[in-house]
Design an enzyme around this catalytic site. Sequence first.
Site, PDB file in Angstrom:
ATOM      1  CD1 TRP A   1       3.864   9.060  43.384  1.00 31.96           C
ATOM      2  CD2 TRP A   1       3.585   8.727  41.183  1.00 31.96           C
ATOM      3  NE1 TRP A   1       4.769   9.862  42.705  1.00 31.96           N
ATOM      4  CE2 TRP A   1       4.604   9.681  41.361  1.00 31.96           C
ATOM      5  CE3 TRP A   1       3.222   8.359  39.877  1.00 31.96           C
ATOM      6  CZ2 TRP A   1       5.279  10.273  40.292  1.00 31.96           C
ATOM      7  CZ3 TRP A   1       3.888   8.959  38.819  1.00 31.96           C
ATOM      8  CH2 TRP A   1       4.906   9.904  39.028  1.00 31.96           C
TER       9      TRP A   1
ATOM     10  CG  ASN B   1       7.955  11.262  43.287  1.00 29.90           C
ATOM     11  OD1 ASN B   1       6.887  11.188  43.861  1.00 29.90           O
ATOM     12  ND2 ASN B   1       8.682  12.363  43.350  1.00 29.90           N
ATOM     13  CG  ASP B   2      12.105  12.426  44.297  1.00 27.77           C
ATOM     14  OD1 ASP B   2      11.723  12.126  43.170  1.00 27.77           O
ATOM     15  OD2 ASP B   2      12.215  13.590  44.697  1.00 27.77           O
TER      16      ASP B   2
ATOM     17  CD  GLN C   1       8.338  13.124  47.908  1.00 29.21           C
ATOM     18  OE1 GLN C   1       7.649  13.976  47.367  1.00 29.21           O
ATOM     19  NE2 GLN C   1       8.507  13.083  49.219  1.00 29.21           N
TER      20      GLN C   1
ATOM     21  CD1 TRP D   1       4.466  13.279  42.414  1.00 29.88           C
ATOM     22  CD2 TRP D   1       3.011  14.959  42.234  1.00 29.88           C
ATOM     23  NE1 TRP D   1       4.874  14.279  43.261  1.00 29.88           N
ATOM     24  CE2 TRP D   1       4.004  15.325  43.165  1.00 29.88           C
ATOM     25  CE3 TRP D   1       1.976  15.855  41.956  1.00 29.88           C
ATOM     26  CZ2 TRP D   1       3.999  16.551  43.824  1.00 29.88           C
ATOM     27  CZ3 TRP D   1       1.968  17.075  42.600  1.00 29.88           C
ATOM     28  CH2 TRP D   1       2.979  17.419  43.531  1.00 29.88           C
TER      29      TRP D   1
ATOM     30  CB  SER E   1      12.520  14.786  48.215  1.00 26.22           C
ATOM     31  OG  SER E   1      11.881  13.887  47.352  1.00 26.22           O
TER      32      SER E   1
ATOM     33  NE  ARG F   1      11.551  20.875  44.114  1.00 28.32           N
ATOM     34  CZ  ARG F   1      11.251  21.901  43.325  1.00 28.32           C
ATOM     35  NH1 ARG F   1      10.733  23.005  43.822  1.00 28.32           N
ATOM     36  NH2 ARG F   1      11.473  21.827  42.018  1.00 28.32           N
ATOM     37  CG  ASP F   2      14.043  18.144  46.895  1.00 34.57           C
ATOM     38  OD1 ASP F   2      12.907  18.036  47.379  1.00 34.57           O
ATOM     39  OD2 ASP F   2      14.259  18.257  45.680  1.00 34.57           O
TER      40      ASP F   2
ATOM     41  CD1 TRP G   1      10.788  14.187  37.459  1.00 36.25           C
ATOM     42  CD2 TRP G   1       8.599  13.769  37.705  1.00 36.25           C
ATOM     43  NE1 TRP G   1      10.499  14.205  38.799  1.00 36.25           N
ATOM     44  CE2 TRP G   1       9.169  13.960  38.970  1.00 36.25           C
ATOM     45  CE3 TRP G   1       7.237  13.486  37.612  1.00 36.25           C
ATOM     46  CZ2 TRP G   1       8.412  13.892  40.149  1.00 36.25           C
ATOM     47  CZ3 TRP G   1       6.491  13.405  38.779  1.00 36.25           C
ATOM     48  CH2 TRP G   1       7.073  13.604  40.025  1.00 36.25           C
TER      49      TRP G   1
END
Length: 497
Positions: free
Chosen positions: A34, A36-37, A53, A61, A97, A165-166, A303
């Site tokens: 998987w 993602n970002d 990610q 996820w 992230s 976050r991030d 998502w």
Amino acid sequence: MLSKELERARAWEAQADIPPAERPLFHLTPTVGWLNDPNGFSVYKGAYHLFYQYNPYSVHWGPTHWGHCISNDLLRWERLPAALAPDTDYDRAGCFSGTAAETPDGRQVLMYTGVRKELLPDGSERELETQCVAIGDGVDYEKYLSNPVITGRNLPDGGSTWDFRDPKLWREGDVWYAAVANRTEDGSGAILLYASPDLERWEYLRTLDRSENRWGRMWECPDLFQLDGETVLLVSPQELENPDGRFRKGHEVLCILGDWDGKEKRFTRKSIQPVDQGLDFYAPQTVLTPDGRRVLIAWMQAWGASELVPEGQRWFGQMTLPRELRVRDGKLLQVPVRELEAYRSTGRSWAAVSLEGRMELPGVFGRTLDLSLRLRPQKGEAFSRFTLELAKDERRATRLDYEPEQNRLTLDRSRSGFPAGAADRRSVSVADRGGELELRVILDRYSVEVFVNGGEQVLSATLYTPQEAEGISFEVRGRALMDLEHHTLNTDDRRPF
Ligand code: FRU
């Protein structure tokens, strides 16, 4: 020293053998499992680095690692071993992230969100998010002993410790700055700015911008940069209600233009616009290229449809094409990076094709292509609809409809191989140019990206239509003229992915 969790992830991905033919040609997918970002999109020691990610163990996820790859041209990515694994008390539930930068002594620093579970007095669990740092040489990274470096103690009053976050990290002079997304006391998102002399001791400076429950709930994945005399703040809100119809409900990406007081580090919002008006786009990051271009890449996925994994596919999640950004007259413009042109293998162009009814053009077909067209009315005649069908066979087609009287463009992927459940249509308003429309369409096996009128708007969507469906047709209600340029995109499969 590598942790056993990172060693295990690296050993697992080293035996992954997904053939290139099962992947997109240019759009980055995970080594296995998987994605993602995008994370840590940066230049380090002469190469572009892109982290992501990553859950190597499943196409869903899960415990987030950072996958890693490098490139010379932003299109062909060489896979490096996973960079971070959730292997420490403060990030056991995920390395979320973050971004990357170069230290003054030439090392690469990754700043990310460490997630752990916190036990509440009533026995339930909640996630606790803190900001962490790892330093390395471009392949291997050591997490700081003083992690986490930004915690709930550094939050302004009312800030959430579980929606925090991030970090976007950068350096100016002797000072490090980090812009971090947070959920504030009103329940909606904000971007907090921190400063540090050494990456370890961080001080909260101010809030750069906030949703105030108007621009979505939690904000995620901030990026902040200067471009063409403007300051651009990108954020990815959750639960956006679409205040004025131009945006997508739910997860969306906002481009906020503002004034920047560089001394006070104060951002004052001037305007907000969508970044991508298709069906799959989230959590973008940008890099400044050595020749001064600002290039954006994003997760090309919604998502809401991220559980719809095609049967038998061993990867899930892909990045968009990297896009060069400009701002002109307050408008964000995006075009595919110019490096793409080196991968055009065959090409043909037509000028002023007279369109009436439905037609196909010789040699115009395929699933990895770069197609530019300019449509305009025949002298003195109006047309009421133009339809471009791509990735087409008897049963399926991905469709673009342009209705000049309504200035409306519709992307329809309801016949593009998806099971029920994915959003499959999006209509957007386009500029009124008296029936003229310019499209640049990039197809890459499992996706379509449509750049409208020189990149004033972009619509991105994933597709799962079988690869044999490669027809293209043009159709007009009425009569119109079309200029067309068609290129097949190709790569040399011996070069590493
Ligand atoms: C955005 C996001 C980030 C988070 C990451 C977790 O898509 O929710 O806020 O860091 O994904 O994988």
